[in-house]
Design a protein around this motif. Structure first.
Motif, PDB file in Angstrom:
ATOM      1  N   UNK A   1       0.890  -1.141  -0.016  1.00  0.00           N
ATOM      2  CA  UNK A   1       0.057  -0.072  -0.004  1.00  0.00           C
ATOM      3  C   UNK A   1       0.828   1.124  -0.072  1.00  0.00           C
ATOM      4  N   UNK A   2       0.635   2.069  -0.861  1.00  0.00           N
ATOM      5  CA  UNK A   2       1.450   3.471  -1.097  1.00  0.00           C
ATOM      6  C   UNK A   2       0.557   4.338  -0.682  1.00  0.00           C
ATOM      7  N   UNK A   3       1.147   5.364   0.430  1.00  0.00           N
ATOM      8  CA  UNK A   3       0.386   6.478   0.866  1.00  0.00           C
ATOM      9  C   UNK A   3       1.026   7.806   0.538  1.00  0.00           C
ATOM     10  N   UNK A   4       0.134   8.800   0.276  1.00  0.00           N
ATOM     11  CA  UNK A   4       0.911  10.031  -0.061  1.00  0.00           C
ATOM     12  C   UNK A   4       0.402  10.981   1.135  1.00  0.00           C
ATOM     13  N   UNK A   5       1.483  11.504   1.758  1.00  0.00           N
ATOM     14  CA  UNK A   5       1.205  12.276   3.183  1.00  0.00           C
ATOM     15  C   UNK A   5       0.929  13.738   3.080  1.00  0.00           C
ATOM     16  N   UNK A   6      -0.003  14.222   3.768  1.00  0.00           N
ATOM     17  CA  UNK A   6       0.115  15.690   4.016  1.00  0.00           C
ATOM     18  C   UNK A   6       1.135  16.303   3.947  1.00  0.00           C
ATOM     19  N   UNK A   7       1.430  17.357   3.578  1.00  0.00           N
ATOM     20  CA  UNK A   7       2.592  18.236   3.561  1.00  0.00           C
ATOM     21  C   UNK A   7       3.302  18.349   5.033  1.00  0.00           C
ATOM     22  N   UNK A   8       4.066  18.147   5.326  1.00  0.00           N
ATOM     23  CA  UNK A   8       4.984  18.179   6.677  1.00  0.00           C
ATOM     24  C   UNK A   8       4.733  16.846   7.296  1.00  0.00           C
ATOM     25  N   UNK A   9       3.936  15.836   7.286  1.00  0.00           N
ATOM     26  CA  UNK A   9       3.630  14.917   7.724  1.00  0.00           C
ATOM     27  C   UNK A   9       4.405  13.709   7.533  1.00  0.00           C
ATOM     28  N   UNK A  10       4.636  12.848   8.147  1.00  0.00           N
ATOM     29  CA  UNK A  10       5.709  11.618   7.968  1.00  0.00           C
ATOM     30  C   UNK A  10       4.838  10.291   8.336  1.00  0.00           C
ATOM     31  N   UNK A  11       4.974   9.343   7.303  1.00  0.00           N
ATOM     32  CA  UNK A  11       4.593   8.112   7.852  1.00  0.00           C
ATOM     33  C   UNK A  11       5.234   7.279   9.007  1.00  0.00           C
ATOM     34  N   UNK A  12       4.822   7.056  10.104  1.00  0.00           N
ATOM     35  CA  UNK A  12       5.401   6.309  11.313  1.00  0.00           C
ATOM     36  C   UNK A  12       4.752   5.203  11.379  1.00  0.00           C
ATOM     37  N   UNK A  13       5.449   4.465  12.333  1.00  0.00           N
ATOM     38  CA  UNK A  13       4.773   3.103  12.760  1.00  0.00           C
ATOM     39  C   UNK A  13       3.540   3.167  13.464  1.00  0.00           C
ATOM     40  N   UNK A  14       3.286   4.226  14.006  1.00  0.00           N
ATOM     41  CA  UNK A  14       2.077   4.434  14.849  1.00  0.00           C
ATOM     42  C   UNK A  14       0.873   4.619  13.558  1.00  0.00           C
ATOM     43  N   UNK A  15       0.900   5.563  12.782  1.00  0.00           N
ATOM     44  CA  UNK A  15       0.131   5.511  11.614  1.00  0.00           C
ATOM     45  C   UNK A  15      -0.209   4.353  10.949  1.00  0.00           C
ATOM     46  N   UNK A  16       1.241   3.528  10.517  1.00  0.00           N
ATOM     47  CA  UNK A  16       0.812   2.314   9.838  1.00  0.00           C
ATOM     48  C   UNK A  16      -0.067   1.406  10.599  1.00  0.00           C
ATOM     49  N   UNK A  17       0.170   1.207  12.033  1.00  0.00           N
ATOM     50  CA  UNK A  17      -0.855   0.552  12.839  1.00  0.00           C
ATOM     51  C   UNK A  17      -2.277   0.793  12.793  1.00  0.00           C
ATOM     52  N   UNK A  18      -2.207   2.294  12.642  1.00  0.00           N
ATOM     53  CA  UNK A  18      -3.839   2.797  12.522  1.00  0.00           C
ATOM     54  C   UNK A  18      -4.569   2.520  11.285  1.00  0.00           C
ATOM     55  N   UNK A  19      -3.743   2.586  10.163  1.00  0.00           N
ATOM     56  CA  UNK A  19      -4.288   2.072   8.823  1.00  0.00           C
ATOM     57  C   UNK A  19      -4.655   0.649   8.788  1.00  0.00           C
ATOM     58  N   UNK A  20      -3.447  -0.135   9.341  1.00  0.00           N
ATOM     59  CA  UNK A  20      -3.834  -1.562   9.399  1.00  0.00           C
ATOM     60  C   UNK A  20      -5.058  -1.865  10.021  1.00  0.00           C
ATOM     61  N   UNK A  21      -5.413  -1.195  11.101  1.00  0.00           N
ATOM     62  CA  UNK A  21      -6.541  -1.403  11.932  1.00  0.00           C
ATOM     63  C   UNK A  21      -7.900  -1.173  11.173  1.00  0.00           C
ATOM     64  N   UNK A  22      -7.747   0.140  10.563  1.00  0.00           N
ATOM     65  CA  UNK A  22      -8.899   0.597   9.705  1.00  0.00           C
ATOM     66  C   UNK A  22      -9.213  -0.459   8.802  1.00  0.00           C
TER      67      UNK A  22
END
Length: 677
Positions: free
Chosen positions: A580-601
């Motif tokens: 899964x490829x994601x484009x982040x809002x400007x100034x934001x970075x993909x981190x492990x916490x967000x990966x976990x939230x996305x997997x849960x969603x």
């Protein structure tokens, strides 16, 4: 795949009190009065429209008083696909159906075209002016030796001159084709070289994203690669701005200015020339993201009937409306926007970026021109939602009563955003169809309740079903979108496809005699429909198939994710790999916490089976000129095919995005090689 019909839609909203005056209601009343036909509900009306094709399409001809002459009264001579023959012996002209409005006293001085651009300029072209300009340019084309069947092509932005050129060309029986000025020379030549144009209309410059782009070098490449071109007509797309140096054309090619062509006086009493019902109107193209684009030929009669039905009955626009659908000239929605003229509607066109200087630009235009219907790609509305745009702040937006969407599935969150930030009573008219038949299979009906996330109805005359792989019709299950009966706007042929094999293989290979559109669809018990993305980009995780749109909706609910792309890669003999490829809002970075939230969603919205193998941050999602995510080309790239074979930069909205995926593909191939070793 079985799905719960109530898990991904919001409660139905009742239609507005104004529905009694809708064009669909007028059509039903006309059927009762003129044909003695009464229907208890829309489902019954639709059922009649796809079972008695002769009576239905004859009623569309008569309700809209289409200027058809000749023929023996037969509507459908050959009821088969491919090869259906409609209205044999009948003659008409698309341009006549448009321009006859200009000869009505109440229309002459009314606006036919309202134009706006990034500089805030606004101009209007009256019906009388449109008639004059079309007649004058048609006369000029005839003087250049253009005859019925010759091809006239445009390399033009979305300006009034482009519409004049189209109508003038088809008015004399020439065949029109169009490419956007932001397309590269390879992509344009891939299209125009197939059809050999005699005349090429060009804009040497255009404005987009606050910059003026000089296209003389591209035009020189086009002329060098199109030896069939005998005449060039130069169009000024930047009125009032500094002009570039004159265009240099090859020896033996004549060159003139568009303004000179429309300054002449056409012969008194000029009228568009009637042509056969299936005489080619235009050539449009598949996206061309891989291989040579399909050159799709549609006829005058079929497009006239389909676009009148779609615009007036399903989009509910008529002579008192102002209709804007944001589009580049390289998308079929340009053709559908122009089709609003068939019903006497004022069309409002915009030339420029929808996001410059910010996502408020189009809303300002819609307010300024007092548009009553505003349509755009679903991605546009999602971007407005993410950017926190509140259109209700614009004075003049009060005229707006309808929003249209197409191009990709529209999320329920976008519906709710519009109710909150545009108008609580706004009507969403979400359609799904395509370039292939210049129309819609699924659309809107102002008389029906609205369910967020669900298109309201199957379009009249479109015998659409969801089919399983073994050809069973499905209700409330996801299947292949098919059309089981012919429609008059289906392609006459593909250009150069002499034996019809490419046409057959494009639409009828899976189910002989049945049009397979290539989308996943679920038809609900209510009679509505939900599109789940392209069937050739399906996720097939551990034997459970899922449309990509469902996953995107779950992922893009995350505020910091502005775009996403998923592909399911099947390595023979190995476990499926789905990044899964994601484009982040400007100034934001993909981190492990967000990966976990996305997997849960994803786990909650779809299933544990559909949790991606890996989530990666990317600079951008590759998209076509019309804004579609390029899932299949990226999948082929990651499966080892060369980038130049599967991703055509000239046919992309953001070709700079290719580099990241090519590098990722190389790294992925290296990892696979190491595992094999």
């Amino acid at each position: 795949m079985e799905t719960d019909g109530n898990t991904d839609v919001a409660p139905a909203r009742a239609p507005s009190d104004a529905t009694g005056g809708s064009w669909m209601a007028r059509y039903r009343h006309w059927l009762a009065r003129e044909r003695g036909l009464g229907f208890d509900d829309y489902a019954a009306l639709h059922r009649w429209s796809v079972t008695d094709l002769d009576a239905f399409w004859a009623s569309i001809r008569d309700f809209f008083d289409v200027s058809i002459v000749g023929g023996d009264g037969t509507v459908l001579a050959d009821d088969r696909m491919p090869g259906a023959r409609w209205f044999p012996g009948a003659r008409l002209n698309y341009a006549e159906q448009v321009l006859r409005h200009a000869r009505l006293p109440e229309y002459a001085q009314r606006a036919a075209i309202v134009f706006g651009n990034e500089r805030g300029e606004r101009t209007e072209t009256s019906w009388a002016q449109l008639d004059w300009q079309v007649a004058s340019l048609a006369s000029a084309l005839v003087s250049m030796g253009v005859r019925p069947g010759d091809r006239v092509c445009g390399f033009l932005p979305n300006i009034p001159a482009t519409i004049v050129a189209f109508l003038a060309s088809v008015s004399i029986g020439a065949i029109w084709s169009l490419c956007s000025t932001d397309m590269g020379p390879v992509s344009v030549l891939d299209r125009f070289r197939q059809i050999g144009p005699k005349v090429l209309l060009v804009a040497t410059t255009y404005r987009f994203g606050g910059r003026v782009h000089d296209r003389r070098a591209v035009i020189a490449e086009l002329l060098a690669g199109l030896p069939s071109v005998a005449h060039v007509i130069e169009v000024d797309a930047l009125t009032g701005e500094a002009a570039v140096d004159p265009l240099v054309v090859p020896e033996g090619v004549s060159s003139t200015r568009f303004e000179a062509c429309i300054a002449g006086r056409a012969t008194d009493g000029w009228r568009p020339a009637p042509v056969d019902f299936d005489h080619p109107l235009w050539v449009v193209y598949s996206s061309g993201t891989t291989g040579m684009p399909k050159p799709i030929v549609h006829g005058h009669g079929g497009v006239t009937l389909e676009q009148l039905k779609l615009a007036v009955l399903h989009n509910d626009i008529g002579p008192d409306d102002r209709f804007h659908w944001y589009s580049s000239t390289g998308w079929i929605m340009w053709n559908c926007q122009t089709g609003g003229l068939l019903g006497g509607t004022t069309i409002c066109i915009y030339d420029g970026s929808p996001s410059w200087p910010d996502w408020r630009a189009l809303w300002q235009f819609v307010a300024d021109v007092r548009a009553t219907f505003f349509g755009a790609g679903a991605a546009y509305y999602a971007s407005c939602l993410k950017a926190g745009i509140s259109p209700r702040e614009f004075a003049g937006l009060g005229a707006l009563r309808s929003l249209g969407s197409t191009g990709s599935p529209l999320s329920p969150e976008c519906y709710e955003w519009a109710y909150r930030e545009v108008d609580p009573d706004i009507w969403w008219c979400v359609i799904s169809g395509g370039t292939d038949f210049a129309g819609a299979f699924i659309g809107g009906n102002r008389e029906l309740p609205l369910v967020a996330g669900e298109m309201q109805c199957l379009c009249l005359g479109a015998a659409v079903e969801a089919w399983s792989d073994d050809g069973r019709a499905l209700i409330d299950e996801v299947g292949e979108l098919v059309c089981t009966r012919p429609m008059p706007s289906m392609p006459i042929r593909l250009w150069g496809d002499d034996d019809g094999s490419r046409y057959h293989d494009s639409y009828f290979d899976m189910f002989p005699g049945i049009w397979r559109h290539g989308d996943w669809v679920r038809i609900t018990p209510r009679g509505g429909a939900i599109i789940y993305g392209r069937s050739d980009a399906t996720i097939n995780r551990f034997g459970v198939r899922m449309g990509t749109a469902e996953l995107y909706r779950a992922v893009e609910l995350e505020p910091d994710v502005v775009d996403s792309l998923v592909v399911d890669l099947e390595y023979l003999g190995r476990e499926s790999y789905m990044p899964l490829f994601v484009v982040m809002r400007e100034g934001r970075e993909l981190d492990d916490a967000l990966r976990a939230r996305l997997r849960q969603r994803i786990r909650e919205a779809l299933s544990p089976r559909h949790v991606p193998s890996e989530i990666l941050q990317v600079p951008a999602v590759p998209r076509t000129m019309s804004g579609k995510k390029m899932e299949l080309p990226v999948k082929k790239l990651l499966l080892g095919q060369a980038a130049e074979r599967v991703l055509n930069p000239d046919a992309m909205a953001n070709p700079e995005s290719v580099g990241w995926y090519a590098a990722f593909a190389r790294a992925q191939a290296a990892r696979q090689g190491e595992r094999r070793d």
